[in-house]
Motif scaffolding. Structure first.
Motif, PDB file in Angstrom:
ATOM      1  N   GLU A  27      41.192  35.134  41.094  1.00  0.00           N
ATOM      2  CA  GLU A  27      39.800  35.478  40.807  1.00  0.00           C
ATOM      3  C   GLU A  27      39.588  36.986  40.830  1.00  0.00           C
ATOM      4  O   GLU A  27      40.316  37.709  41.504  1.00  0.00           O
ATOM      5  CB  GLU A  27      38.867  34.800  41.804  1.00  0.00           C
ATOM      6  N   ASN A  29      36.242  39.652  41.280  1.00  0.00           N
ATOM      7  CA  ASN A  29      34.852  39.625  41.733  1.00  0.00           C
ATOM      8  C   ASN A  29      34.250  41.023  41.799  1.00  0.00           C
ATOM      9  O   ASN A  29      34.958  42.008  42.005  1.00  0.00           O
ATOM     10  CB  ASN A  29      34.770  39.026  43.147  1.00  0.00           C
ATOM     11  N   TYR A  30      32.945  41.042  41.682  1.00  0.00           N
ATOM     12  CA  TYR A  30      32.165  42.238  41.969  1.00  0.00           C
ATOM     13  C   TYR A  30      31.308  41.889  43.168  1.00  0.00           C
ATOM     14  O   TYR A  30      30.557  40.915  43.147  1.00  0.00           O
ATOM     15  CB  TYR A  30      31.296  42.638  40.779  1.00  0.00           C
ATOM     16  N   ARG A 187      29.177  37.958  46.411  1.00  0.00           N
ATOM     17  CA  ARG A 187      30.323  38.160  45.522  1.00  0.00           C
ATOM     18  C   ARG A 187      30.133  37.315  44.270  1.00  0.00           C
ATOM     19  O   ARG A 187      29.932  36.105  44.368  1.00  0.00           O
ATOM     20  CB  ARG A 187      31.605  37.761  46.271  1.00  0.00           C
ATOM     21  N   GLY A 189      31.893  36.405  40.432  1.00  0.00           N
ATOM     22  CA  GLY A 189      33.161  36.611  39.768  1.00  0.00           C
ATOM     23  C   GLY A 189      33.552  35.511  38.815  1.00  0.00           C
ATOM     24  O   GLY A 189      32.827  34.547  38.578  1.00  0.00           O
TER      25      GLY A 189
END
Length: 194
Positions: A27, A29-30, A187, A189
């Motif tokens: 994964e 993510n931001y 999070r 993503g």
């Protein structure tokens, strides 16, 4: 003979590619930290890897690890320049629920530990210096993923991290006083199951 081997390989590959329950996922993510948070206005970008090692009825149990990075140019510190690079490592055990009739939605719960390293580089009057500090603490994670195909998914997660502050770390360098050692982040993503 070659055609039979090629056909068997192709059949195995297609079976593997379109299998319903993949054990691994990757994964990206931001991570959004509400308010000014720990890292000012700059938030984390992270990657994660998960392995589901057992299926118990509707639940998948597994182990995962996320690694994140944030970089911030800090202003108004009395230095000519200051840059904080922060690294976050989060191993955890997780449980994922496969809801009958809603297999595309998968709620999850994870428990783990977080390690946070901040490297602060400063320049004043042409002289450079840096500090390297570590903090760590318990991590609780709630999430939900949505399968957009058999391989790809979207996800949203909430993390609560209870950091243990090191008495040797000056509070103004690493943690603003209002945080009190706790981080709440969100999070968002995408992921790939394999």
């Amino acid at each position: 003979m070659t055609k039979k081997l090629l056909s068997a390989f192709l059949l195995f590959s297609l079976t593997h590619v379109f299998a319903q329950d993949q054990k691994w996922s990757l994964e990206a993510n931001y991570t959004i930290i509400p308010g000014d948070g720990l890292f000012g206005e700059d938030d984390f970008i992270d990657v994660g890897l998960k392995y589901r090692f057992v299926k118990l009825g509707l639940f998948n149990l597994g182990f995962g690890v996320n690694g994140g990075f944030s970089s911030e140019d800090v202003e108004n510190t009395g230095f000519d320049s200051r840059r904080d690079n922060t690294y976050l490592i989060q191993p955890r055990i997780f449980s994922e629920l496969v809801v009958p009739g809603f297999e595309k939605l998968r709620p999850s719960l994870g428990v783990g530990y977080s390690f946070l390293n901040t490297v602060s580089s400063r320049t004043i009057n042409g002289m450079e210096s840096s500090d390297d500090s570590w903090v760590q603490g318990f991590n609780l994670n709630f999430g939900i993923s949505y399968n957009i195909s058999k391989r790809f998914f979207l996800q949203a997660q909430y993390d609560f991290i209870d950091l243990t502050l090191d008495d040797d770390v000056p509070n103004d360098i690493l943690l603003p006083a209002q945080i009190n050692g706790n981080i709440n982040n969100i999070r968002l993503g995408v992921g790939f199951r394999f």
